[in-house]
Every structure is written in structure tokens, then in C-alpha cells.
Scaffold this active site. Structure first.
Site, PDB file in Angstrom:
ATOM      1  N   ARG A  56       0.845  -1.146  -0.075  1.00 37.56           N
ATOM      2  CA  ARG A  56      -0.077   0.011   0.028  1.00 37.56           C
ATOM      3  C   ARG A  56       0.750   1.305  -0.149  1.00 37.56           C
ATOM      4  O   ARG A  56       1.976   1.258   0.396  1.00 37.56           O
ATOM      5  CB  ARG A  56      -0.918  -0.092   1.199  1.00 37.56           C
ATOM      6  CG  ARG A  56      -2.096  -1.045   1.258  1.00 37.56           C
ATOM      7  CD  ARG A  56      -3.229  -0.874   2.170  1.00 37.56           C
ATOM      8  NE  ARG A  56      -2.141  -0.909   3.518  1.00 37.56           N
ATOM      9  CZ  ARG A  56      -1.868   0.079   4.440  1.00 37.56           C
ATOM     10  NH1 ARG A  56      -2.051   1.163   4.263  1.00 37.56           N
ATOM     11  NH2 ARG A  56      -1.128  -0.125   5.736  1.00 37.56           N
ATOM     12  N   LYS A 198      -8.444  -2.526   0.711  1.00 38.67           N
ATOM     13  CA  LYS A 198      -8.382  -1.571   2.021  1.00 38.67           C
ATOM     14  C   LYS A 198      -9.133  -0.352   1.784  1.00 38.67           C
ATOM     15  O   LYS A 198      -9.526   0.047   2.775  1.00 38.67           O
ATOM     16  CB  LYS A 198      -6.874  -1.346   2.311  1.00 38.67           C
ATOM     17  CG  LYS A 198      -6.072  -2.692   2.859  1.00 38.67           C
ATOM     18  CD  LYS A 198      -7.068  -3.228   3.971  1.00 38.67           C
ATOM     19  CE  LYS A 198      -6.020  -4.524   4.476  1.00 38.67           C
ATOM     20  NZ  LYS A 198      -6.768  -5.134   5.544  1.00 38.67           N
ATOM     21  N   HIS A 217     -10.915  -4.942  12.456  1.00 37.00           N
ATOM     22  CA  HIS A 217      -9.892  -5.879  11.545  1.00 37.00           C
ATOM     23  C   HIS A 217      -9.513  -7.105  12.264  1.00 37.00           C
ATOM     24  O   HIS A 217      -8.374  -6.831  13.176  1.00 37.00           O
ATOM     25  CB  HIS A 217      -8.707  -4.764  11.408  1.00 37.00           C
ATOM     26  CG  HIS A 217      -7.753  -5.209  10.277  1.00 37.00           C
ATOM     27  ND1 HIS A 217      -6.377  -4.761  10.671  1.00 37.00           N
ATOM     28  CD2 HIS A 217      -7.704  -5.927   9.422  1.00 37.00           C
ATOM     29  CE1 HIS A 217      -5.694  -5.290   9.297  1.00 37.00           C
ATOM     30  NE2 HIS A 217      -6.597  -5.994   8.742  1.00 37.00           N
ATOM     31  N   SER A 235       0.541  -8.082  12.022  1.00 37.90           N
ATOM     32  CA  SER A 235       1.291  -9.099  11.374  1.00 37.90           C
ATOM     33  C   SER A 235       2.315  -9.827  12.179  1.00 37.90           C
ATOM     34  O   SER A 235       3.162  -9.226  13.093  1.00 37.90           O
ATOM     35  CB  SER A 235       1.981  -8.560  10.212  1.00 37.90           C
ATOM     36  OG  SER A 235       2.823  -9.473   9.420  1.00 37.90           O
ATOM     37  N   LYS A 239      -2.372 -14.357  14.035  1.00 37.76           N
ATOM     38  CA  LYS A 239      -3.952 -14.547  14.025  1.00 37.76           C
ATOM     39  C   LYS A 239      -4.577 -15.539  12.987  1.00 37.76           C
ATOM     40  O   LYS A 239      -5.155 -16.351  13.095  1.00 37.76           O
ATOM     41  CB  LYS A 239      -4.080 -13.038  13.291  1.00 37.76           C
ATOM     42  CG  LYS A 239      -5.674 -12.765  13.406  1.00 37.76           C
ATOM     43  CD  LYS A 239      -5.967 -11.316  12.752  1.00 37.76           C
ATOM     44  CE  LYS A 239      -5.423 -10.945  11.507  1.00 37.76           C
ATOM     45  NZ  LYS A 239      -5.796  -9.772  10.733  1.00 37.76           N
ATOM     46  N   THR A 240      -3.671 -15.596  11.905  1.00 39.42           N
ATOM     47  CA  THR A 240      -4.311 -16.435  10.841  1.00 39.42           C
ATOM     48  C   THR A 240      -4.162 -17.875  11.166  1.00 39.42           C
ATOM     49  O   THR A 240      -4.811 -18.790  11.109  1.00 39.42           O
ATOM     50  CB  THR A 240      -3.362 -16.379   9.286  1.00 39.42           C
ATOM     51  OG1 THR A 240      -3.598 -15.366   9.015  1.00 39.42           O
ATOM     52  CG2 THR A 240      -3.849 -17.355   8.416  1.00 39.42           C
ATOM     53  N   ASP A 254     -10.128 -11.588   8.078  1.00 40.77           N
ATOM     54  CA  ASP A 254      -9.473 -10.156   8.132  1.00 40.77           C
ATOM     55  C   ASP A 254     -10.502  -9.054   8.280  1.00 40.77           C
ATOM     56  O   ASP A 254     -10.050  -8.477   9.249  1.00 40.77           O
ATOM     57  CB  ASP A 254      -8.833  -9.931   6.702  1.00 40.77           C
ATOM     58  CG  ASP A 254      -7.695  -8.833   7.062  1.00 40.77           C
ATOM     59  OD1 ASP A 254      -7.204  -8.823   7.704  1.00 40.77           O
ATOM     60  OD2 ASP A 254      -7.689  -8.109   6.107  1.00 40.77           O
ATOM     61  N   ARG A 319       1.799 -12.126  -1.842  1.00 38.23           N
ATOM     62  CA  ARG A 319       0.074 -12.372  -1.448  1.00 38.23           C
ATOM     63  C   ARG A 319      -0.551 -13.210  -2.463  1.00 38.23           C
ATOM     64  O   ARG A 319      -0.204 -13.720  -3.614  1.00 38.23           O
ATOM     65  CB  ARG A 319      -0.717 -10.800  -1.583  1.00 38.23           C
ATOM     66  CG  ARG A 319      -0.094 -10.129  -0.376  1.00 38.23           C
ATOM     67  CD  ARG A 319      -0.804  -9.984   0.860  1.00 38.23           C
ATOM     68  NE  ARG A 319      -0.441  -9.081   1.575  1.00 38.23           N
ATOM     69  CZ  ARG A 319      -0.971  -8.815   2.962  1.00 38.23           C
ATOM     70  NH1 ARG A 319      -2.028  -9.775   3.293  1.00 38.23           N
ATOM     71  NH2 ARG A 319      -0.341  -8.224   3.863  1.00 38.23           N
TER      72      ARG A 319
END
Length: 529
Positions: A56, A198, A217, A235, A239-240, A254, A319
Site C-alpha cells: 500500500r 483496503k 480488523h 502481522s 492471527k491466521t 481479516d 500475497r
């Protein structure tokens, strides 16, 4: 009065002979490869490279300063204001630029799996692979829904159009501009597809609170008894990994909303990091990357077309985009009841936060506003030792409103639904990074599962002295000596010193909220000896 007729300009653009609306996945794959935008991997995923920008561009993101929003938006480095005049001129240039293209691709869909609050959206793309990305990431309409679909927000994406900063009033050739009044998201000068995802999340963060819905989020899953758990974390916090549980179904990984009806996924797909991806460690993501998935900046062998997920030569931010349905163990549609448990994840490289602790409502609000984790030495240029990093509400780049709006909504919902909130440290124990060791994933899984099952609700706790956390004195299956971080340090005085230093970092960060959240700071924040 505006000099640009946005609706007419869009209508005229979309009636051209070069416009392809709602193409299927095979059609988009064919278009992307035949136009040499992308190549196919061995498994049939579309692999594209995004050139100069592999992530981004936050300094090139703007919101139009409009009458309806100027007193609501939290203006600053995240929400940079831009005038209507600048936006209109740039919009007209982009529309003219796109009219000359030999092909445009339109996707129509929704943001939000909850039918009562979902937002109809559309994307207009210069690249077929960008349109495929949108098809996989957002919620796809049924044939019946498509007949009555009227977009409230349109993404106009022209990656080959570059702004002239001196003429167009931007900071660089790249721009991501959101106009809430016109329902337009204008993107140019970057090929990074994540800007679409986003930007849509940002508008949902603006719209949903007006409907009494908390945008979040986070990832979310649900157990066999309908018990929902939310996982917040930056990150590298796990979490994942922790939300992917074979005994529970994934709601989404997400972005979510929490309404009076429960939790729902804002998206229709996943946008997963793939650096160092392996089937052994993350089988769900690995097996989801197949025909129709999109790979960004992953190095692929030119002959075998096998992806090398360990190669970060293009970027560490590699990604994969794929639909939720590419994962077996999901809730479909992506809606569930109210959360029973909330887990805040942090990877504390200072080794001072407990591996699991229970939070009061005020502590939950404080740590939600703080959004803490730590960066390790070597992860970014110039970082030679662990550093504390904070991201408000675990998603500061995407919050148009003041952060306390979201924190107060969270506190209210915790009260209304009796939610248990836990802070889980997946980072270091027994000392700082380089001295101590990382908390074993098996222990973390055991603690999180115990929290989700309610097993920690009746276990006695001891109060941690500096942050005020309630630490369980035992967790079945986890050695008791790791539960209190101070006990795990050989040098107790060194622990106290490092814990106080981290507490000071929290307090310094919280000063940016000024006088708007004094009660949260006093009741939920750390103290110092």
C-alpha cells in the site's frame, strides 16, 4: 455546484464497446494471460507482478474534504484531506484515460455478508487480473441479485495513469482518493491490487458505525455450539494460524462487522501472505491457491511454473487472493452469532507480557486502542533491537473516524453480550528476544482453546503488578511456570526494569488520545512501580 457529473460520466464510460461486465473466472484468466498481464502457475493460479509498488501507499491516500464528512473524519496522517476541486479534475482525467483503452472490466458485488447492512459496490478495472482479484475478494452476487444491483460505491482503477504532482495536487504519481459523497474511490499510479480491498474496508469503517455496527480488523471462527471467537492481531502475531482450527469453522480471516444480529464477514475471500508458505505449516492457504486464485509478486519458475514461496526477492509482502469457498472448513454464508470470546494477540519481543491474561472491559478498550506488538531486529532497515509498535484498533491505516468511536462501541458490546476478553502473548518468555525463547505454539493453542471453551472462567488468577492483568494460575496442559512471565526470568530485577520500560511505551503512545479517553487510560492502562 460541482462541475463534474459523476453518474453520467460513469454511465457513458460503461456503455462503451470495450467494456466487459461480470466475466467468469475462466474468462478473466484467459484475458489476463492473453494480454500478458500475468502467467499461470502449475496449479492454475494467475501470477502477476505489481512493479514499483508491492504494498500500500499510505502517503498517497486521501479523503475528499466534503460538507457531510469534514466534521466527522479524523484528519491527519492517515486521513489526508484533498479538495473537491482537485478530486474532480483528476477524476475527469482518469475517465478520459480509460475511455481510450481497448478493454475495461467491471465487477459488481457486495461488501458485507449481512444482507441488512451490506453495501453494493463495483470495480472498473484496466487490468483483467485486477478484476479477477475483485471477483475473488469481494462478495459475489447471485444471478437474481445481479439483476437489481445498483452500486453505492465504485472503484475506478487506472494503474497506468500517473498523476503530475505539480499540476494535479498530489504527493506523487500515485493516488488513492475516497469521496464519500460521490461514492467514488479513484486509484491510479500503482498496480498493487490490495489498494482496492483496503479502500473498501475504509469506507465500511466510515459507514457501519452510523448503523450501530462495529467494523473490525480481525479474523473470526465459530465452534460446534455456535460460540464465536474474534482474533485481533498485527502481522506476525499468529492471527491466521490460531484462527484456523480444525474443530471450528472459519467465518473470515481479516475484516468483520458486529451488528445487533451478530458477526459477519465483510469480504467474500482471503488475501493471505505467502512468504515462506508451506503445506505443512498452513495447509488451508497452500491448498486454496489453485485455478482462479491470484498470486501477487510471488517468484515462479519460468519453465515448471512452480511458485517459490521462500523467495522474497520481489518483496516480502507476497500475497494470494482466493474465495472463501476455496477453504473447506468455513461458514457459508459468512455470518454467525455474537462473540463469546475475544482474543488480542501480541508478539512481545521484550518477554514481559503474560502468555495469556484476562482483561476487564476497560483494559480491553485500552489494549484495543493501543494495538501493540513488537518489531524484531532485522525485519526492517535500521531496526537493530526489538521495538514496540502500535496500530490503533489493530488497523489504524483504515479508520476514517476517531479511534474512540470504535473503542466505545467495543466496550458497549462487551457489556451487552458478556464477552470474555483475553490478551495472548505469542512472543518471548524468560527474557528478551535473543535471550529468552519464543512461546511454544502448542502451549498457545492449548491456552486459546481453553479460553474459547470457557475453562479459564473458573480458574483462580493472580494479578500482575505493572499492567494489572489477571493471570490464570493454571491452564490444563500448560506448565504452570510459564504462565507468569516474571517467574520465567532468572533475573527478577531485570524483568521489572523491562516491564516498566514497556509500560512507559504504552503510556507515551496513549497520549495521542489526549483527554478523549482519560477513564480508559486510568482504569485500563498500566501503572509503574
Amino acid at each position: 455546484m460541482t462541475s463534474v457529473n459523476f453518474a453520467n460520466d460513469l454511465k457513458e464510460l460503461l456503455t462503451g464497446q470495450n467494456v466487459h461486465v461480470q466475466l467468469s473466472v475462466p474468462q478473466l484468466v484467459e484475458a489476463a494471460t492473453s494480454r500478458k498481464e500475468a502467467v499461470l502457475t502449475r496449479e492454475g493460479a494467475v501470477k502477476a507482478e505489481t512493479g514499483k509498488y508491492t504494498g500500500r501507499s499510505p502517503k498517497d491516500k486521501y479523503m475528499v474534504e466534503e460538507e457531510s464528512s469534514k466534521n466527522k473524519v479524523d484528519w491527519g496522517n492517515v486521513n489526508r484531506p484533498i479538495s473537491s476541486e482537485v478530486f474532480e479534475k483528476l477524476y475527469a482525467k482518469v475517465i478520459n484515460h480509460l475511455k481510450d483503452k481497448d478493454a475495461l472490466y467491471v465487477f459488481k458485488g457486495f461488501a458485507g455478508a449481512d444482507h441488512e447492512s451490506r453495501v453494493p459496490i463495483q470495480t472498473i478495472n484496466e487490468y483483467a487480473w485486477h478484476n479477477l482479484f475483485a471477483h475473488q475478494l469481494f462478495i459475489r452476487p447471485s444471478a437474481e441479485e445481479l439483476q437489481t444491483h445498483e452500486a453505492e460505491f465504485t472503484v475506478v482503477y487506472a494503474p497506468t495513469f500517473q498523476a503530475d504532482p505539480e499540476v494535479d495536487g498530489t504527493a506523487s504519481e500515485t493516488f488513492i482518493i475516497v469521496s464519500m459523497e460521490q461514492g467514488i474511490i479513484l486509484i491510479g499510479g500503482t498496480e498493487y491490487a490490495g489498494e482496492m480491498k483496503k479502500s473498501i474496508f475504509s469506507i465500511m469503517n466510515y459507514l457501519l458505525p452510523e448503523k450501530g455496527i462495529l467494523p473490525m480488523h480481525c479474523s473470526a471462527n465459530v465452534g460446534p455450539e455456535g460460540d464465536v471467537t474474534l482474533f485481533f492481531g498485527l502481522s506476525g502475531t499468529g492471527k491466521t494460524t490460531l484462527s484456523a482450527d480444525g474443530n471450528r469453522k472459519l467465518i473470515g480471516d481479516d475484516e468483520h462487522g458486529w451488528s445487533d444480529n451478530g458477526v459477519f464477514n465483510i469480504e467474500g475471500g482471503c488475501y493471505a501472505k505467502t512468504i515462506n508458505l508451506s503445506r505443512e505449516n498452513e495447509p488451508q492457504i497452500y491448498d486454496a491457491i489453485r485455478f482462479g486464485s491470484v498470486l501477487e509478486n510471488v517468484v515462479v519458475d519460468s519453465e515448471t511454473r512452480i511458485p517459490d514461496y521462500n523467495d522474497g526477492s520481489l518483496t516480502e509482502n507476497t500475497r494470494a487472493a482466493y474465495p472463501m469457498q476455496a477453504i473447506d472448513n468455513i461458514v457459508d454464508p459468512s455470518v454467525a452469532g455474537h462473540p463469546k470470546t475475544i482474543v488480542f494477540l501480541t508478539a512481545d519481543a521484550f518477554g514481559v507480557l503474560p502468555p495469556i491474561s484476562k482483561l476487564t472491559k476497560e483494559q480491553a478498550m485500552y489494549h484495543f486502542l493501543s494495538g501493540y506488538t513488537s518489531k524484531l531486529a532485522g525485519t526492517e532497515r535500521g531496526i537493530t533491537s526489538p521495538e514496540a509498535t502500535f496500530s490503533t484498533c489493530f488497523g489504524s491505516p483504515f479508520l476514517p473516524l476517531h479511534a474512540t468511536v470504535y473503542a466505545e462501541m467495543l466496550g458497549k458490546k462487551i457489556d451487552e453480550h458478556g464477552v470474555q476478553v483475553f490478551l495472548v502473548n505469542t512472543g518471548w518468555t524468560g527474557g528478551v528476544y535473543g535471550v529468552g525463547s519464543r512461546m511454544k505454539l502448542s502451549y498457545t493453542r492449548t491456552m486459546v482453546r481453553a479460553a474459547m471453551k470457557g475453562e479459564l472462567n473458573t480458574i483462580p488468577t493472580e494479578k500482575e503488578a505493572i499492567f494489572g492483568f489477571e493471570i490464570p494460575t493454571e491452564v490444563p496442559g500448560v506448565p504452570s511456570e510459564v504462565l507468569n512471565p516474571r517467574h520465567a526470568w532468572a533475573d527478577k530485577a531485570a524483568y521489572d526494569k523491562k516491564a516498566n520500560e514497556l509500560a512507559q511505551e504504552f503510556q507515551e503512545n496513549f497520549k495521542k488520545f489526549g483527554t478523549v479517553a482519560p477513564e480508559i487510560s486510568v482504569q485500563g492502562g498500566p501503572t509503574q512501580k
